[in-house]
Design a protein around this motif. Structure first.
Motif, mmCIF file in Angstrom:
data_model
loop_
_atom_site.group_PDB
_atom_site.id
_atom_site.type_symbol
_atom_site.label_atom_id
_atom_site.label_comp_id
_atom_site.label_asym_id
_atom_site.label_seq_id
_atom_site.Cartn_x
_atom_site.Cartn_y
_atom_site.Cartn_z
ATOM 1 N N ASP A 38 -52.135 23.180 -75.928
ATOM 2 C CA ASP A 38 -51.970 24.435 -76.970
ATOM 3 C C ASP A 38 -50.630 25.793 -76.954
ATOM 4 O OD1 ASP A 38 -54.068 24.975 -75.373
ATOM 5 O OD2 ASP A 38 -54.579 26.877 -76.122
ATOM 6 N N LEU A 39 -50.978 25.218 -75.172
ATOM 7 C CA LEU A 39 -50.519 27.119 -74.636
ATOM 8 C C LEU A 39 -48.685 26.515 -74.668
ATOM 9 C CD1 LEU A 39 -52.510 28.212 -71.758
ATOM 10 C CD2 LEU A 39 -52.086 29.090 -74.380
ATOM 11 N N LEU A 261 -60.348 18.498 -93.981
ATOM 12 C CA LEU A 261 -61.933 19.335 -94.664
ATOM 13 C C LEU A 261 -62.353 20.009 -93.582
ATOM 14 C CD1 LEU A 261 -61.967 16.858 -97.766
ATOM 15 C CD2 LEU A 261 -61.040 18.954 -97.983
ATOM 16 N N PRO A 262 -62.559 20.782 -93.452
ATOM 17 C CA PRO A 262 -63.427 21.662 -92.274
ATOM 18 C C PRO A 262 -65.138 20.911 -92.800
ATOM 19 C CG PRO A 262 -62.956 23.162 -93.965
ATOM 20 C CD PRO A 262 -62.159 22.514 -94.533
ATOM 21 N N SER A 263 -65.551 20.680 -91.639
ATOM 22 C CA SER A 263 -67.179 20.595 -91.523
ATOM 23 C C SER A 263 -67.422 21.879 -90.705
ATOM 24 C CB SER A 263 -66.971 19.263 -90.736
ATOM 25 O OG SER A 263 -67.319 19.763 -89.076
ATOM 26 N N GLN A 264 -69.368 21.607 -90.784
ATOM 27 C CA GLN A 264 -70.022 23.300 -90.141
ATOM 28 C C GLN A 264 -69.731 22.750 -88.710
ATOM 29 O OE1 GLN A 264 -73.842 23.302 -92.204
ATOM 30 N NE2 GLN A 264 -73.310 24.391 -94.261
ATOM 31 N N GLU A 265 -69.705 21.635 -88.425
ATOM 32 C CA GLU A 265 -70.226 21.374 -86.696
ATOM 33 C C GLU A 265 -68.664 22.072 -86.001
ATOM 34 O OE1 GLU A 265 -70.515 19.092 -89.392
ATOM 35 O OE2 GLU A 265 -72.946 18.359 -88.783
ATOM 36 N N GLY A 266 -67.770 21.610 -87.242
ATOM 37 C CA GLY A 266 -66.491 21.978 -86.730
ATOM 38 C C GLY A 266 -66.429 23.525 -86.595
ATOM 39 N N ALA A 267 -66.798 23.583 -87.512
ATOM 40 C CA ALA A 267 -67.071 25.434 -87.290
ATOM 41 C C ALA A 267 -67.290 25.938 -86.764
ATOM 42 C CB ALA A 267 -67.184 25.829 -88.565
ATOM 43 N N GLN A 268 -68.455 24.992 -86.341
ATOM 44 C CA GLN A 268 -69.280 26.221 -84.997
ATOM 45 C C GLN A 268 -68.560 25.657 -84.142
ATOM 46 O OE1 GLN A 268 -72.901 27.430 -85.961
ATOM 47 N NE2 GLN A 268 -72.132 28.451 -84.016
ATOM 48 N N ALA A 269 -68.064 25.032 -83.746
ATOM 49 C CA ALA A 269 -67.511 24.607 -82.163
ATOM 50 C C ALA A 269 -66.703 25.725 -81.980
ATOM 51 C CB ALA A 269 -67.348 23.295 -82.151
ATOM 52 N N ILE A 270 -65.762 25.797 -83.233
ATOM 53 C CA ILE A 270 -65.111 27.226 -83.283
ATOM 54 C C ILE A 270 -65.420 28.387 -82.412
ATOM 55 C CG2 ILE A 270 -63.142 27.855 -84.896
ATOM 56 C CD1 ILE A 270 -62.351 25.282 -85.761
ATOM 57 N N ARG A 271 -66.454 28.956 -83.282
ATOM 58 C CA ARG A 271 -67.277 29.690 -83.417
ATOM 59 C C ARG A 271 -67.322 29.813 -81.720
ATOM 60 N NH1 ARG A 271 -69.042 29.231 -88.238
ATOM 61 N NH2 ARG A 271 -70.706 28.213 -87.612
ATOM 62 N N GLU A 277 -64.855 31.241 -74.843
ATOM 63 C CA GLU A 277 -64.167 31.055 -73.463
ATOM 64 C C GLU A 277 -63.082 31.774 -73.899
ATOM 65 O OE1 GLU A 277 -64.744 28.989 -71.329
ATOM 66 O OE2 GLU A 277 -66.214 27.573 -71.430
ATOM 67 N N SER A 278 -62.821 32.267 -75.141
ATOM 68 C CA SER A 278 -61.807 32.967 -75.692
ATOM 69 C C SER A 278 -60.438 31.880 -76.126
ATOM 70 C CB SER A 278 -60.933 34.587 -74.634
ATOM 71 O OG SER A 278 -60.000 33.659 -75.267
ATOM 72 N N ILE A 279 -60.645 30.780 -76.158
ATOM 73 C CA ILE A 279 -60.192 29.149 -76.553
ATOM 74 C C ILE A 279 -60.612 29.554 -78.037
ATOM 75 C CG2 ILE A 279 -59.932 27.220 -76.571
ATOM 76 C CD1 ILE A 279 -59.679 27.238 -73.447
ATOM 77 N N LEU A 280 -59.211 29.136 -79.094
ATOM 78 C CA LEU A 280 -58.897 29.230 -80.425
ATOM 79 C C LEU A 280 -58.545 27.181 -80.368
ATOM 80 C CD1 LEU A 280 -57.294 32.043 -81.547
ATOM 81 C CD2 LEU A 280 -59.376 32.195 -81.575
ATOM 82 N N LEU A 281 -59.592 26.999 -80.779
ATOM 83 C CA LEU A 281 -59.827 25.414 -81.380
ATOM 84 C C LEU A 281 -59.527 25.218 -83.113
ATOM 85 C CD1 LEU A 281 -62.791 23.773 -80.026
ATOM 86 C CD2 LEU A 281 -60.611 23.745 -78.870
ATOM 87 N N ASP A 282 -59.160 24.226 -84.176
ATOM 88 C CA ASP A 282 -58.536 24.665 -85.184
ATOM 89 C C ASP A 282 -59.644 23.862 -86.129
ATOM 90 O OD1 ASP A 282 -57.338 21.344 -83.998
ATOM 91 O OD2 ASP A 282 -56.688 21.152 -86.351
ATOM 92 N N PRO A 283 -59.609 23.816 -87.377
ATOM 93 C CA PRO A 283 -60.642 22.896 -88.105
ATOM 94 C C PRO A 283 -60.222 21.457 -88.554
ATOM 95 C CG PRO A 283 -59.210 24.540 -88.944
ATOM 96 C CD PRO A 283 -58.925 24.890 -88.427
ATOM 97 N N VAL A 284 -58.768 21.275 -88.054
ATOM 98 C CA VAL A 284 -58.343 19.915 -88.339
ATOM 99 C C VAL A 284 -59.098 18.908 -87.480
ATOM 100 C CG1 VAL A 284 -56.947 18.475 -89.271
ATOM 101 C CG2 VAL A 284 -56.660 21.104 -90.331
ATOM 102 N N TYR A 285 -58.288 19.434 -86.293
ATOM 103 C CA TYR A 285 -58.391 18.341 -85.360
ATOM 104 C C TYR A 285 -59.317 18.871 -84.153
ATOM 105 C CZ TYR A 285 -54.026 15.678 -87.056
ATOM 106 O OH TYR A 285 -53.395 15.815 -87.486
#
Ligand SMILES: *Cc1c(COP(=O)(O)O)cnc(C)c1O
Length: 328
Positions: A38-39, A261-271, A277-285
């Protein structure tokens, strides 16, 4: 050096990707590593930019002046293609499925900013972009241009070979740091990234298991596509790859309501990853893949035989769209 590796090295590259991308330890969890594709600096980075470094070099070798490609408006691949096209002096004609959205956001906005000419098929069927490629290519030729079509989402054997290089890179980084990986986890879309990592594990005899999380297709279909891409990639460099020697687990239970389409589990992992970790994941992948992986690690334990690696494939522009529920 074995001969497939020499042939891989000899493939033309644009040289837009500074390698190796960082291999970083988790700040919070022991024996967890992030491979930070990602960097990659060019074009907002991600696995698609890594792939295009080889794919667009091939386009230039063939004398193309216009890249034709497409996917959905959320696509990192289209944004990356638009960026790499402008960086290498080519035009980009991009096709999105569906109708133009009310608001131009995220990757769509960036693709426009990078100068891509954007066309919508008007049909919600994803395959509608494939038919439009031929049309765009013919139009380009009629204007005395030379088109080069990159398949939907960038899923092609040369892209897989770019990811095979990432495996070589990662093994060298692990060797230098004394890290033994037991498990590599990643998100799967079109399958080129998995194909490259699968092929790499097979050719380089890596002993890690791959945990792959499909965000769009049923697991069996994703596996078949990745296998075919890995085989075609191996053919290009004349390698015989013992793909069946690699332990690959492919899951599709993170898709949720559907691709993009975002999932709750994915949104939780992103948060969780943003805050820990200050790592930005994304809602799609990557958010969905991380969610699936954390759930499995919690239930099944980690791969006991070594450290774990999460391949961070990018995708952060989707955080700045309505597709993200990250205002929670
Ligand atoms: C495209 C993409 C993937 C999946 O890669 P494929 O090679 O298409 O399977 C994973 N993460 C992000 C951020 C992507 O853009």
């Amino acid at each position: 050096m074995n001969s497939w590796a020499q042939r891989l090295d000899a493939l033309p590259r644009l040289g837009l990707v500074e390698t190796p991308t960082p291999l970083e330890p988790s700040r919070r969890q022991s024996r967890l590593w992030f491979k930070r594709d990602d960097l990659i600096a060019a074009g907002f980075g991600g696995n698609k930019v890594r792939a295009l470094d080889l794919v667009v070099a091939d386009a230039r070798r063939l004398g193309a002046d216009t890249l034709v490609t497409g996917a959905g408006p959320l696509s990192n691949h289209v944004r990356a293609t638009a960026a790499v096209a402008s960086l290498s002096g080519l035009a980009c004609r991009a096709v999105y499925w569906g109708a133009p959205p009310q608001r131009v956001q995220g990757n769509h906005r960036l693709a426009a900013l990078f100068g891509a000419e954007i066309h919508f098929t008007g049909e919600s069927d994803r395959a509608s972009v494939d038919a439009a490629f031929e049309l765009k290519a013919r139009e380009t030729t009629a204007r005395d241009g030379t088109p080069y079509i990159i398949p939907r989402g960038g899923a092609c054997p040369l892209a897989a070979l770019a990811h095979l290089r990432a495996v070589q890179e990662t093994l060298a980084q692990c060797a230098a740091r004394g890290v033994a990986l037991g498990c590599v986890a990643m998100a799967v879309g079109g399958g080129a990234t998995l194909a490259g990592w699968w092929l790499g594990a097979a050719l380089l005899g890596a002993s890690w298991r791959i945990d792959a999380f499909s965000v769009s297709r049923p697991a069996a279909e994703a596996r078949m596509r990745a296998r075919r891409l890995a085989q075609e990639a191996a053919d290009i460099i004349g390698a015989r790859a013992p793909l069946d020697d690699v332990e690959l687990r492919l899951f599709d239970d993170v898709i949720g309501a559907g691709y993009g389409l975002p999932s709750q589990e994915g949104a939780q992992a992103i948060r969780d990853m943003a805050r820990a970790e200050s790592i930005l994941l994304d809602p799609v992948y990557t958010g969905k893949a991380m969610a699936g992986w954390l759930a499995r690690r919690a239930h099944g334990g980690r791969a006991a035989r070594g450290d774990s690696l999460f391949l961070h494939t990018g995708g952060a522009p989707a955080l700045f769209t309505d597709a993200s529920q990250e205002d929670a």
